[in-house]
Design an enzyme around this catalytic site. Structure first.
Site, PDB file in Angstrom:
ATOM      1  N   LYS A 135     -21.187   6.333 -12.981  1.00 32.79           N
ATOM      2  CA  LYS A 135     -20.001   7.108 -13.355  1.00 32.79           C
ATOM      3  C   LYS A 135     -18.799   6.682 -12.508  1.00 32.79           C
ATOM      4  O   LYS A 135     -17.696   6.469 -13.020  1.00 32.79           O
ATOM      5  CB  LYS A 135     -20.276   8.601 -13.195  1.00 32.79           C
TER       6      LYS A 135
ATOM      7  N   HIS B  93       0.830  -1.203   0.000  1.00 27.84           N
ATOM      8  CA  HIS B  93       0.000   0.000   0.000  1.00 27.84           C
ATOM      9  C   HIS B  93       0.871   1.262   0.000  1.00 27.84           C
ATOM     10  O   HIS B  93       1.862   1.323   0.720  1.00 27.84           O
ATOM     11  CB  HIS B  93      -0.904  -0.017   1.232  1.00 27.84           C
TER      12      HIS B  93
END
Length: 350
Positions: free
Chosen positions: A224, A116
């Site tokens: 979207k 990460h």
């Protein structure tokens, strides 16, 4: 608890060193986490330190990685992270992208097999500080229902971009493709505060305000956001030959294993299209005009992306430090590396 930036950075750095990370890599990780906390992005700051430390201590982050960069064309390359510290790999890859963009006008650098990497805003801002425009995207583990679906498939899959101006301001936009990032849910959980009912759903697919009952996040703006998170996964996963979609490794399932995550930096030299001074001057004009535009009722002014973060940073400085949750501060000053809170947990660390 208020902690000044330097002290907070040192506390995080020391914790990583205790966990087994090198001093150099600990310094960079702490720098980027402090960058986030100082701007009020607490979801990507000190709240993450115990998790990172546990993964480092258990071998899930390679403490001696064989980092290497391979150019694959005049404007493209791959940075191999060897499951090392994601902060360092992503930062180094941005340095390579900046160098390449200065030489050829544009750079597209994929980053493979990393842990990460925190807030993407830090990386794109590096490019803006070099008079470049940058976009960065990265994949994350599945915790979001696709639009019209009932089970998680994609991750929060963030997007960031940054643009320079002719003054000290820089546009720095950083968003998850979900209504809210999981880190914000984690932050609310650490403070024992409710979340808005528009952020997530429970195991039955109903909206929830309880951060401990979150079963999945939802895409921003419905279809979207769903389309954007798919695009991010393609660019930072499929296109790099890495695990994608629901196959992306879990953050918490097994902290002894590397995560093999992907990220992509795109850096553009605007001077290849327009005189750089004109570009930067026009960007300053854009920000000035936005600031001077009439605000909506109940709003004090229109802010440019990244401005609120700088205002929070100034506020913390004036107040004598960054506000950190007491439990997190107590952990940072303790002699403990971690408390076995995250390993073999589900996608929401439960």
């Amino acid at each position: 608890m208020k902690v000044n930036e330097n002290k907070l950075k040192d506390l995080m750095k020391n914790k990583f060193i205790k966990a087994g990370l090198s001093e150099e890599h600990s310094e960079k990780a702490a720098e980027i986490l402090t960058w986030a906390d100082a701007r009020g992005i607490h979801s990507h700051g000190a709240v993450r330190v115990e998790y990172y430390s546990e993964r480092i201590a258990k071998g899930g982050i390679n403490t001696n990685p064989n980092f290497r960069f391979e150019k694959t064309g005049p404007s493209s390359g791959v940075y191999y992270g060897d499951n090392g510290n994601g902060f360092v790999a992503a930062s180094n890859a941005m340095d390579e992208a900046i160098k390449m963009a200065k030489e050829s006008g544009i750079a597209v650098v994929g980053i493979k097999n990393i842990s990460h990497s925190g807030s993407l805003g830090y990386y794109v801002e590096k490019a803006a500080m070099n008079d470049l425009v940058a976009i960065s995207v990265c994949q994350s583990d599945p915790m979001v229902v696709p639009y019209g679906g009932s089970e998680p498939y994609y991750g929060t899959n963030p997007i960031a971009f940054s643009v320079p101006t002719s003054d000290e301001r820089r546009v720095v936009f950083d968003m998850a493709t979900t209504v809210q990032a999981w880190g914000k849910v984690l932050h609310a959980r650490s403070k024992k505060e409710p979340i808005p009912d528009t952020w997530a759903v429970d195991e039955k697919g109903n909206p929830t305000t309880d951060p401990s009952k979150v079963n999945a996040l939802v895409p921003i703006s419905g279809p979207k956001g769903y389309g954007l998170m798919m695009m991010v996964d393609i660019l930072s996963g499929v296109m790099l030959g890495l695990p994608f979609g629901k196959h992306v490794s879990s953050m918490y399932e097994d902290l002894s294993k590397g995560r093999d995550l992907g990220q992509l930096h795109i850096v553009i030299d605007p001077s290849r299209f327009v005189d750089i001074d004109i570009f930067k001057r026009n960007m300053s004009t854009v920000l000035n005009e936005l600031s001077e535009s009439k605000p909506a009722p109940g709003v004090d002014k229109v802010y440019y992306p990244g401005e609120l973060g700088l205002l929070r940073k100034k506020k913390y400085e004036d107040a004598g430090g960054i506000e950190i949750v007491d439990d997190i501060y107590e952990y940072l000053i303790s002699d403990d590396i971690h408390y076995d809170r995250y390993d073999h947990k589900n996608k929401f660390a439960e």
